[in-house]
Scaffold this motif. Structure first.
Motif, PDB file in Angstrom:
ATOM      1  N   VAL A 105       0.842  -1.186   0.000  1.00 44.41           N
ATOM      2  CA  VAL A 105       0.000   0.000   0.000  1.00 44.41           C
ATOM      3  C   VAL A 105       0.884   1.244   0.000  1.00 44.41           C
ATOM      4  CG1 VAL A 105      -1.751   1.309   1.285  1.00 44.41           C
ATOM      5  CG2 VAL A 105      -1.901  -1.184   1.164  1.00 44.41           C
ATOM      6  N   MET A 106       0.516   2.175  -0.864  1.00 41.68           N
ATOM      7  CA  MET A 106       1.261   3.420  -0.987  1.00 41.68           C
ATOM      8  C   MET A 106       0.302   4.587  -0.781  1.00 41.68           C
ATOM      9  SD  MET A 106       2.958   4.741  -4.483  1.00 41.68           S
ATOM     10  CE  MET A 106       2.161   6.251  -4.978  1.00 41.68           C
ATOM     11  N   LYS A 107       0.657   5.508   0.088  1.00 42.02           N
ATOM     12  CA  LYS A 107      -0.159   6.707   0.307  1.00 42.02           C
ATOM     13  C   LYS A 107       0.556   7.905  -0.316  1.00 42.02           C
ATOM     14  CE  LYS A 107      -2.059  10.414   2.231  1.00 42.02           C
ATOM     15  NZ  LYS A 107      -1.059  11.397   2.223  1.00 42.02           N
ATOM     16  N   CYS A 108      -0.201   8.738  -0.998  1.00 45.54           N
ATOM     17  CA  CYS A 108       0.395   9.915  -1.612  1.00 45.54           C
ATOM     18  C   CYS A 108      -0.616  11.045  -1.663  1.00 45.54           C
ATOM     19  CB  CYS A 108       0.850   9.561  -3.029  1.00 45.54           C
ATOM     20  SG  CYS A 108       2.018  10.743  -3.686  1.00 45.54           S
ATOM     21  N   GLY A 109      -0.156  12.262  -1.424  1.00 46.34           N
ATOM     22  CA  GLY A 109      -1.036  13.423  -1.588  1.00 46.34           C
ATOM     23  C   GLY A 109      -1.273  13.668  -3.067  1.00 46.34           C
ATOM     24  N   HIS A 119      -4.912   8.003  -2.186  1.00 43.86           N
ATOM     25  CA  HIS A 119      -4.437   9.373  -2.389  1.00 43.86           C
ATOM     26  C   HIS A 119      -5.319  10.394  -1.680  1.00 43.86           C
ATOM     27  CE1 HIS A 119      -7.684  10.556  -5.155  1.00 43.86           C
ATOM     28  NE2 HIS A 119      -7.656   9.299  -5.568  1.00 43.86           N
ATOM     29  N   GLY A 120      -4.724  11.542  -1.395  1.00 40.22           N
ATOM     30  CA  GLY A 120      -5.461  12.676  -0.851  1.00 40.22           C
ATOM     31  C   GLY A 120      -5.654  13.723  -1.939  1.00 40.22           C
ATOM     32  N   GLY A 121      -5.866  14.969  -1.500  1.00 41.97           N
ATOM     33  CA  GLY A 121      -6.059  16.050  -2.466  1.00 41.97           C
ATOM     34  C   GLY A 121      -6.457  17.363  -1.830  1.00 41.97           C
ATOM     35  N   GLY A 122      -5.935  17.620  -0.622  1.00 44.39           N
ATOM     36  CA  GLY A 122      -6.301  18.834   0.127  1.00 44.39           C
ATOM     37  C   GLY A 122      -6.187  20.136  -0.646  1.00 44.39           C
ATOM     38  N   PRO A 123      -5.017  20.436  -1.249  1.00 46.64           N
ATOM     39  CA  PRO A 123      -4.859  21.720  -1.951  1.00 46.64           C
ATOM     40  C   PRO A 123      -5.875  21.913  -3.083  1.00 46.64           C
ATOM     41  CG  PRO A 123      -2.711  20.722  -1.577  1.00 46.64           C
ATOM     42  CD  PRO A 123      -3.734  19.710  -1.153  1.00 46.64           C
ATOM     43  N   ALA A 124      -6.148  20.861  -3.853  1.00 45.72           N
ATOM     44  CA  ALA A 124      -7.111  20.971  -4.962  1.00 45.72           C
ATOM     45  C   ALA A 124      -8.534  21.178  -4.434  1.00 45.72           C
ATOM     46  CB  ALA A 124      -7.046  19.720  -5.841  1.00 45.72           C
ATOM     47  N   ILE A 125      -8.844  20.548  -3.285  1.00 49.29           N
ATOM     48  CA  ILE A 125     -10.168  20.732  -2.665  1.00 49.29           C
ATOM     49  C   ILE A 125     -10.310  22.190  -2.204  1.00 49.29           C
ATOM     50  CG2 ILE A 125     -11.644  20.098  -0.702  1.00 49.29           C
ATOM     51  CD1 ILE A 125     -10.347  17.256  -0.925  1.00 49.29           C
ATOM     52  N   GLY A 176      -4.713  -7.808 -12.462  1.00 50.45           N
ATOM     53  CA  GLY A 176      -3.514  -7.148 -12.981  1.00 50.45           C
ATOM     54  C   GLY A 176      -3.608  -5.631 -13.046  1.00 50.45           C
ATOM     55  N   TYR A 177      -4.541  -5.062 -12.272  1.00 51.84           N
ATOM     56  CA  TYR A 177      -4.676  -3.605 -12.249  1.00 51.84           C
ATOM     57  C   TYR A 177      -4.228  -3.053 -10.895  1.00 51.84           C
ATOM     58  CZ  TYR A 177      -7.453  -3.765 -16.530  1.00 51.84           C
ATOM     59  OH  TYR A 177      -7.869  -3.952 -17.824  1.00 51.84           O
ATOM     60  N   MET A 178      -3.649  -1.848 -10.916  1.00 50.58           N
ATOM     61  CA  MET A 178      -3.345  -1.149  -9.676  1.00 50.58           C
ATOM     62  C   MET A 178      -4.601  -0.427  -9.217  1.00 50.58           C
ATOM     63  SD  MET A 178       0.096   1.000 -10.452  1.00 50.58           S
ATOM     64  CE  MET A 178       1.253   0.214 -11.563  1.00 50.58           C
ATOM     65  N   PRO A 179      -5.117  -0.721  -8.021  1.00 50.24           N
ATOM     66  CA  PRO A 179      -6.253   0.051  -7.508  1.00 50.24           C
ATOM     67  C   PRO A 179      -5.772   1.442  -7.079  1.00 50.24           C
ATOM     68  CG  PRO A 179      -6.001  -2.070  -6.366  1.00 50.24           C
ATOM     69  CD  PRO A 179      -4.746  -1.816  -7.124  1.00 50.24           C
ATOM     70  N   VAL A 180      -6.488   2.477  -7.504  1.00 49.68           N
ATOM     71  CA  VAL A 180      -6.192   3.854  -7.092  1.00 49.68           C
ATOM     72  C   VAL A 180      -7.434   4.342  -6.346  1.00 49.68           C
ATOM     73  CG1 VAL A 180      -5.593   6.177  -7.868  1.00 49.68           C
ATOM     74  CG2 VAL A 180      -4.750   4.183  -9.144  1.00 49.68           C
ATOM     75  N   ILE A 181      -7.291   4.536  -5.030  1.00 48.39           N
ATOM     76  CA  ILE A 181      -8.471   4.710  -4.170  1.00 48.39           C
ATOM     77  C   ILE A 181      -8.594   6.131  -3.616  1.00 48.39           C
ATOM     78  CG2 ILE A 181      -9.611   3.864  -2.062  1.00 48.39           C
ATOM     79  CD1 ILE A 181      -7.993   1.201  -2.515  1.00 48.39           C
ATOM     80  N   ALA A 182      -9.767   6.744  -3.828  1.00 54.12           N
ATOM     81  CA  ALA A 182     -10.086   8.052  -3.241  1.00 54.12           C
ATOM     82  C   ALA A 182     -10.798   7.822  -1.908  1.00 54.12           C
ATOM     83  CB  ALA A 182     -10.977   8.845  -4.188  1.00 54.12           C
ATOM     84  N   PRO A 183     -10.340   8.491  -0.835  1.00 56.94           N
ATOM     85  CA  PRO A 183     -10.855   8.183   0.511  1.00 56.94           C
ATOM     86  C   PRO A 183     -12.202   8.813   0.877  1.00 56.94           C
ATOM     87  CG  PRO A 183      -9.148   9.838   0.652  1.00 56.94           C
ATOM     88  CD  PRO A 183      -9.268   9.499  -0.794  1.00 56.94           C
ATOM     89  N   ILE A 184     -13.242   8.360   0.200  1.00 56.81           N
ATOM     90  CA  ILE A 184     -14.611   8.721   0.597  1.00 56.81           C
ATOM     91  C   ILE A 184     -15.214   7.441   1.158  1.00 56.81           C
ATOM     92  CG2 ILE A 184     -16.852   9.602  -0.213  1.00 56.81           C
ATOM     93  CD1 ILE A 184     -14.754  11.578  -0.876  1.00 56.81           C
ATOM     94  N   GLY A 185     -15.956   7.527   2.258  1.00 57.87           N
ATOM     95  CA  GLY A 185     -16.534   6.315   2.846  1.00 57.87           C
ATOM     96  C   GLY A 185     -18.050   6.351   2.842  1.00 57.87           C
ATOM     97  N   LEU A 186     -18.639   5.202   3.084  1.00 65.44           N
ATOM     98  CA  LEU A 186     -20.097   5.084   3.183  1.00 65.44           C
ATOM     99  C   LEU A 186     -20.469   4.575   4.563  1.00 65.44           C
ATOM    100  CD1 LEU A 186     -21.511   3.361  -0.045  1.00 65.44           C
ATOM    101  CD2 LEU A 186     -21.927   5.697   0.726  1.00 65.44           C
ATOM    102  N   GLY A 187     -21.547   5.115   5.118  1.00 64.50           N
ATOM    103  CA  GLY A 187     -22.038   4.622   6.397  1.00 64.50           C
ATOM    104  C   GLY A 187     -22.593   3.214   6.265  1.00 64.50           C
ATOM    105  N   ALA A 188     -22.884   2.583   7.391  1.00 59.92           N
ATOM    106  CA  ALA A 188     -23.348   1.185   7.405  1.00 59.92           C
ATOM    107  C   ALA A 188     -24.616   0.994   6.567  1.00 59.92           C
ATOM    108  CB  ALA A 188     -23.587   0.735   8.840  1.00 59.92           C
ATOM    109  N   ASP A 189     -25.476   2.030   6.529  1.00 56.23           N
ATOM    110  CA  ASP A 189     -26.722   1.905   5.759  1.00 56.23           C
ATOM    111  C   ASP A 189     -26.495   2.135   4.257  1.00 56.23           C
ATOM    112  OD1 ASP A 189     -26.166   4.594   5.748  1.00 56.23           O
ATOM    113  OD2 ASP A 189     -28.139   5.263   6.440  1.00 56.23           O
ATOM    114  N   GLY A 190     -25.283   2.568   3.898  1.00 53.25           N
ATOM    115  CA  GLY A 190     -24.960   2.779   2.481  1.00 53.25           C
ATOM    116  C   GLY A 190     -25.482   4.082   1.913  1.00 53.25           C
ATOM    117  N   GLY A 191     -26.146   4.885   2.732  1.00 47.27           N
ATOM    118  CA  GLY A 191     -26.731   6.125   2.226  1.00 47.27           C
ATOM    119  C   GLY A 191     -25.887   7.362   2.499  1.00 47.27           C
ATOM    120  N   GLN A 192     -25.254   7.395   3.664  1.00 48.31           N
ATOM    121  CA  GLN A 192     -24.501   8.584   4.066  1.00 48.31           C
ATOM    122  C   GLN A 192     -23.031   8.487   3.648  1.00 48.31           C
ATOM    123  OE1 GLN A 192     -25.532  11.627   5.651  1.00 48.31           O
ATOM    124  NE2 GLN A 192     -23.512  12.023   4.814  1.00 48.31           N
TER     125      GLN A 192
END
Length: 263
Positions: A7-11, A40-46, A140-156
């Motif tokens: 796992v690699m973390k990068c801004g 990955h993150g993205g604070g400055p762009a946000i 054979g793909y690299m997953p590139v993950i944006a850190p948004i999460g979902l609540g247990a009910d899947g709605g929030q």
């Protein structure tokens, strides 16, 4: 599992500035069936987009105060603009990547942070769908993950700190070591008037160095962020400068680069 991926973390801003050689290195690892899982993150762009839209934002204890309007922008920038920019850059190197956010396939489940009354819709990770990540890696793909999460009910939806998310992804995958790619060579310490990179440091030593002022300014959030990645099964985090030649493959092969932070 951990033998074939790390796992690699990068801004987001760090990744955008990395040289083409970094992405060639990623391709080289993929060719050897060592697949990076990128969070990955993205604070400055946000911040930039919120400013353009005239939406006010503030930070409480390092976490962005998030309401639904801010969350719309966070999701748009992270899962849209930055995620796809990273995927494009990886694919230009000839490697294969698949962009996901924590919403896709309920990849990251979240629950409100303890001080949600102060920060709003910010989440901690309660579960990671490791099987989905493993499936993408097997294809054979690299997953590139944006850190948004979902609540247990899947709605929030929840805004999740990228470092927290990366540590949780690594822990649920059973990975013991994580690489944090930044724009600094590691944690520096002045010895005999000369700045040197510390090869190894413990979490306790980091707290002491922040208290004494040896770690200061913009380095504090970077180091604290790396420490946040040490959770669950993750035993150590390595901070490296992404601009160094073949930095990832050298770290994977055991070269002493950057700073190892250990429990």
């Amino acid at each position: 599992m951990s033998a074939m991926c790390f796992v690699m973390k990068c801004g987001g801003s760090t990744l955008a500035a990395l040289p083409d050689s970094f992405f060639k290195d990623l391709k080289g690892l993929q060719d050897e069936a060592i697949i990076p899982v990128i969070v990955h993150g993205g604070g400055p762009a946000i911040n930039d987009t919120l400013g353009k839209l005239g939406i006010e934002t503030e930070f409480v204890g390092g976490l962005r105060k998030t309401n639904e309007a801010v969350l719309d922008v966070v999701e748009m920038v992270l899962a849209g603009q930055i995620n796809k920019e990273i995927v494009r850059k990886i694919q230009l190197s000839g490697a294969r990547a698949l962009g996901l956010s924590g919403v896709d396939g309920k990849l990251i489940q979240a629950e409100p942070v303890a001080n949600a009354h102060e920060v709003g819709l910010v989440g901690n990770v309660s579960h990671v769908n490791a099987e989905l990540i493993q499936g993408v890696v097997k294809m054979g793909y690299m997953p590139v993950i944006a850190p948004i999460g979902l609540g247990a009910d899947g709605g929030q939806r929840y805004n999740i700190n990228a470092d927290t998310a990366a540590g949780a992804v690594a822990s649920h995958l059973g990975v013991e070591r994580m690489i944090v790619v930044t724009d600094v060579p590691g944690i520096m310490k002045t010895v005999d008037g000369e700045k040197k990179v510390l090869p190894t440091v413990t979490v306790q030593e980091i707290d002491e160095m922040i208290a004494s002022g040896e770690i200061y300014g913009g380095m504090i959030p970077k180091v604290r962020a790396a420490v946040q990645c040490i959770q669950g099964k993750v035993r150590e985090v390595i901070i490296v400068n992404g601009a160094e030649p073949e930095v990832l493959s050298r770290v994977i092969k055991g070269a002493e680069i950057g700073t190892r932070i250990v429990k």
